[in-house]
Design a protein around this motif. Structure first.
Motif, short mmCIF file in Angstrom:
data_model
loop_
_atom_site.label_atom_id
_atom_site.label_comp_id
_atom_site.label_asym_id
_atom_site.label_seq_id
_atom_site.Cartn_x
_atom_site.Cartn_y
_atom_site.Cartn_z
N ASP A 24 0.83 -1.20 0.00
CA ASP A 24 0.00 0.00 0.00
C ASP A 24 0.87 1.25 0.00
O ASP A 24 2.10 1.17 -0.14
N ASP A 25 0.25 2.42 0.18
CA ASP A 25 0.99 3.69 0.12
C ASP A 25 2.05 3.79 1.22
O ASP A 25 3.04 4.52 1.08
N ASP A 26 1.87 3.06 2.31
CA ASP A 26 2.85 3.07 3.40
C ASP A 26 3.90 1.97 3.24
O ASP A 26 4.73 1.78 4.14
N GLY A 27 3.84 1.24 2.12
CA GLY A 27 4.81 0.18 1.88
C GLY A 27 4.51 -1.10 2.62
O GLY A 27 5.39 -1.98 2.73
N LEU A 28 3.29 -1.24 3.14
CA LEU A 28 2.93 -2.43 3.92
C LEU A 28 2.14 -3.42 3.07
O LEU A 28 1.44 -3.03 2.13
N VAL A 29 2.27 -4.69 3.42
CA VAL A 29 1.57 -5.76 2.72
C VAL A 29 0.64 -6.47 3.70
O VAL A 29 1.06 -6.81 4.82
N ILE A 83 -6.65 -20.42 -0.14
CA ILE A 83 -5.37 -21.04 -0.53
C ILE A 83 -4.33 -19.97 -0.81
O ILE A 83 -3.19 -20.04 -0.34
N ARG A 84 -4.72 -18.94 -1.58
CA ARG A 84 -3.77 -17.86 -1.89
C ARG A 84 -3.34 -17.14 -0.61
O ARG A 84 -2.18 -16.77 -0.45
N GLN A 85 -4.27 -16.90 0.30
CA GLN A 85 -3.92 -16.24 1.55
C GLN A 85 -2.91 -17.07 2.33
O GLN A 85 -1.95 -16.53 2.89
N THR A 86 -3.12 -18.38 2.34
CA THR A 86 -2.19 -19.28 3.05
C THR A 86 -0.81 -19.25 2.41
O THR A 86 0.21 -19.21 3.10
N LEU A 87 -0.76 -19.24 1.07
CA LEU A 87 0.51 -19.20 0.36
C LEU A 87 1.26 -17.89 0.64
O LEU A 87 2.47 -17.89 0.89
N HIS A 88 0.52 -16.79 0.62
CA HIS A 88 1.14 -15.49 0.89
C HIS A 88 1.67 -15.44 2.32
O HIS A 88 2.78 -14.96 2.58
N GLN A 89 0.86 -15.95 3.28
CA GLN A 89 1.27 -15.93 4.69
C GLN A 89 2.51 -16.82 4.88
O GLN A 89 3.45 -16.44 5.58
N GLY A 90 2.50 -17.98 4.24
CA GLY A 90 3.64 -18.89 4.36
C GLY A 90 4.91 -18.29 3.77
O GLY A 90 6.00 -18.44 4.33
N ARG A 91 4.76 -17.60 2.65
CA ARG A 91 5.94 -16.99 2.02
C ARG A 91 6.48 -15.87 2.89
O ARG A 91 7.70 -15.71 3.04
N GLY A 146 -1.46 -8.77 10.88
CA GLY A 146 -1.74 -8.97 9.46
C GLY A 146 -1.05 -8.01 8.53
O GLY A 146 -1.36 -7.97 7.33
N SER A 147 -0.10 -7.19 9.03
CA SER A 147 0.62 -6.24 8.18
C SER A 147 2.11 -6.56 8.20
O SER A 147 2.68 -6.83 9.27
N TRP A 148 2.74 -6.47 7.04
CA TRP A 148 4.15 -6.82 6.90
C TRP A 148 4.87 -5.73 6.12
O TRP A 148 4.30 -5.12 5.22
N ARG A 149 6.14 -5.54 6.48
CA ARG A 149 6.99 -4.63 5.71
C ARG A 149 8.08 -5.46 5.04
O ARG A 149 8.79 -6.23 5.71
#
Length: 583
Positions: free
Chosen positions: A182-187, A195-203, A219-222
């Motif tokens: 997002d605009d703050d650089g957070l994911v 399934i996609r959410q699980t893959l993203h979280q695992g990565r 739930g926010s990552w930099r």
């Protein structure tokens, strides 16, 4: 089709002029087909095209696009030519211009791929939109593969992405995560389904363990700013490790992974080392950077980025080499030029040199001129007037340092071939070998007790026994004493043997070159001896063998002359004494 579902992977695309195209065309011809035979350049209508003709057509082009298409399911194709031709036909339709292209397929890795060079068939500037380069070609290739092999099922896509989740390289999941910032650089991990959410979280958890991502809230990552670059470097390093393992295992060399050393552009700098060549290949196919694996006497196996492939002579596997970092400091010749020019109004030529230093010879002064020519061709850092006088700037040594720095980036190491003969063959060879030179050296290479160092120790012990049996060495108390002229005797034995073979072949008697004598005749070719490379110089009634110089390569078939001295031969092209120097 979503970005993380692409089967094809598009390599880096570049647009350069004819010079780069020549290098790339020569590089891709080194490919191999599925059976391991040399690959052939092909085009739209032929399975074998003339690469030189393509280069001639491309001469003067301002733009040539070069790219790699690596279909993830390329292993499923018996031949990639049909896929490449359909892709290029589609590109031609998309771009609205007739394309002139050549390609070659590589099957020498676990991922078969095609190298393609393309230009406008009319010789006009080929313009390709940035969006088409970044995604259009990828999408076209993906469509074609899907038509051939069928669309990937959801289950296949999920399995592939799950494999990507733990990989230590840049993946399609990473690309997707970067696009989700997002605009703050957070994911915030998400996706169209659980399934996609699980893959993203695992990565993200994997990236966290690698120090490339941090959870900053529920739930926010930099993501690390250098995530892509770091993962690409890590992936390249993983590929290098696989290459080292494959090449060592293929040669039957048992070496511990703890003794592997990687000298890439981001890795440990190369120090001077001696060893045998295990393999040589392409490290970066687009930028024509090659690697060499050297099993060294220090007991380690070194993967070395050697830079541009065209810059180095062929080094057969098993030959003994010395690898050293390229010196980027100005040489003595550069300092001499700067000194003479400073005393002569910023000017330099042979006459000025000889007047400044009456003890210098003309041939010595000409070596300085050749140095200036090399710098001028490479960087334009020096200027030559029409009368041949060179204008040397006050900051000449800084310009030389810049020139050497450019060379070091393109060719980071110097590789000298110490012997073209494999170690095992040297043990009982009736000639002067690298083993002999090491046995009598004042400062022999230190040998480790493992790896190639151990192999050399054992070979030296067996060579000593052979030399004693030949009467060239004897035991004296607790040491081995070698005859003072041992190397000369062995060198002469091989020289006489090879000269005899050449005499029968040429139908001419052999005349030995004498120190202080003049050598004149036609330079026929070179011959490789254990003691080094020699030039075959033929006259009407005899021939001779003299030490080879790399500068002679471009003069084969020409008349040459030179004077033999203890330091070698100072050559000139042509029979005249004042001809252009080539030494």
């Amino acid at each position: 089709m979503k970005d993380d579902e692409f089967r094809p992977k598009l390599g880096k695309i570049g647009s350069r002029g004819s010079k780069a195209g020549k290098r790339y065309a020569g590089q891709v011809r080194a490919a191999v087909n599925r059976e391991g035979a040399p690959g052939e350049l092909y085009g739209a209508d032929s399975d074998r095209v003339d690469g030189k003709a393509f280069i001639d057509r491309a001469d003067g082009d301002r733009h040539q696009f070069r790219f790699i298409v690596a279909a993830e399911d390329g292993i499923e194709y018996e031949d990639l030519k049909a896929l490449t031709r359909r892709l290029m036909a589609q590109m031609q339709e998309d771009l609205g211009t007739k394309l002139d292209w050549v390609a070659v397929d590589h099957f020498n890795t676990g991922h078969p791929h095609s190298h393609i060079i393309v230009r406008d068939d009319r010789g006009e500037n080929l313009v390709i939109a940035r969006e088409y380069i970044s995604s259009g070609i990828r999408e076209r290739a993906a469509e074609l593969v899907s038509l051939d092999l069928g669309p990937r099922t959801d289950r296949e896509i999920e399995l592939r992405l799950r494999r990507e989740m733990e990989q230590e390289r840049f993946t399609s999941i990473d690309r997707r995560l970067l696009s989700m910032r997002d605009d703050d650089g957070l994911v915030s991990p998400g996706g169209p389904d659980a399934i996609r959410q699980t893959l993203h979280q695992g990565r993200l958890r994997k990236l966290e363990r690698m120090g490339l991502a941090a959870e900053v809230g529920a739930g926010s990552w930099r993501l690390d700013d250098e995530l892509e670059a770091t993962l690409r470097r890590t992936g390249e390093r993983g590929d290098i490790i696989k290459t080292i393992h494959r090449e060592l295992a293929g040669k039957g060399l048992a070496r511990s992974a703890a003794d592997w050393v990687i000298h890439d552009r981001a890795g440990e700098p190369v120090q001077s080392l001696v060893g045998r060549v295990v393999a040589r290949g392409l490290a970066d196919e687009i930028n024509d950077r090659h690697y060499m694996i050297v099993d060294a006497v220090d007991g380690k196996s070194h993967w070395i980025d050697i830079g541009r492939g065209e810059a180095m002579e062929t080094m057969p596997n098993g030959c003994i080499v010395r690898v050293a970092p390229r010196n980027t400091e100005p040489r003595r010749v550069d300092r001499t030029i700067a000194e003479i020019a400073a005393a002569n109004g910023g000017r330099y030529d042979v006459d000025i040199h000889l007047k400044h230093d009456p003890s210098a010879t003309e041939s010595f002064a000409r070596t300085h001129v050749r140095r200036l020519e090399a710098i001028r061709r490479a960087t334009g850092g020096v200027e030559r007037e029409p009368n041949g006088t060179w204008l040397i700037a006050p900051d000449h040594l800084d310009r030389v340092a810049n020139y050497e720095g450019q060379r070091a980036r393109a060719e980071p190491v110097v590789v000298d071939k110490l012997s073209s003969m494999a170690l095992e063959r040297q043990v009982s060879f009736n000639g002067a070998t690298w083993l002999d030179r090491e046995l009598v050296a004042d400062r022999p290479e230190p040998l480790h007790g493992s790896g190639f160092g151990c192999d050399v120790r054992e070979a030296q012990a067996r060579r000593r026994e052979w030399l004693i049996a030949q009467g060239l060495a004897h035991e004296e108390q607790d040491r081995i004493v070698y005859r003072a002229n041992m190397l000369s005797i062995l060198r002469q034995r091989e020289l006489n043997r090879v000269a005899g073979q050449l005499s029968e072949e040429l139908g001419l008697p052999y005349a030995e070159a004498r120190s202080g004598g003049r050598v004149e005749g036609t330079l026929r070719r070179s011959v490789e001896l254990a003691s080094g490379k020699y030039a075959v110089v033929e006259k009407s009634r005899e021939f001779t063998l003299v030490p080879w110089r790399p500068v002679l390569e471009r003069h084969v078939g020409k008349e040459v002359s030179g004077v033999v001295s203890g330091e070698g031969i100072s050559w000139t092209v042509g029979r005249q004494r004042s001809g252009p120097g080539v030494s």
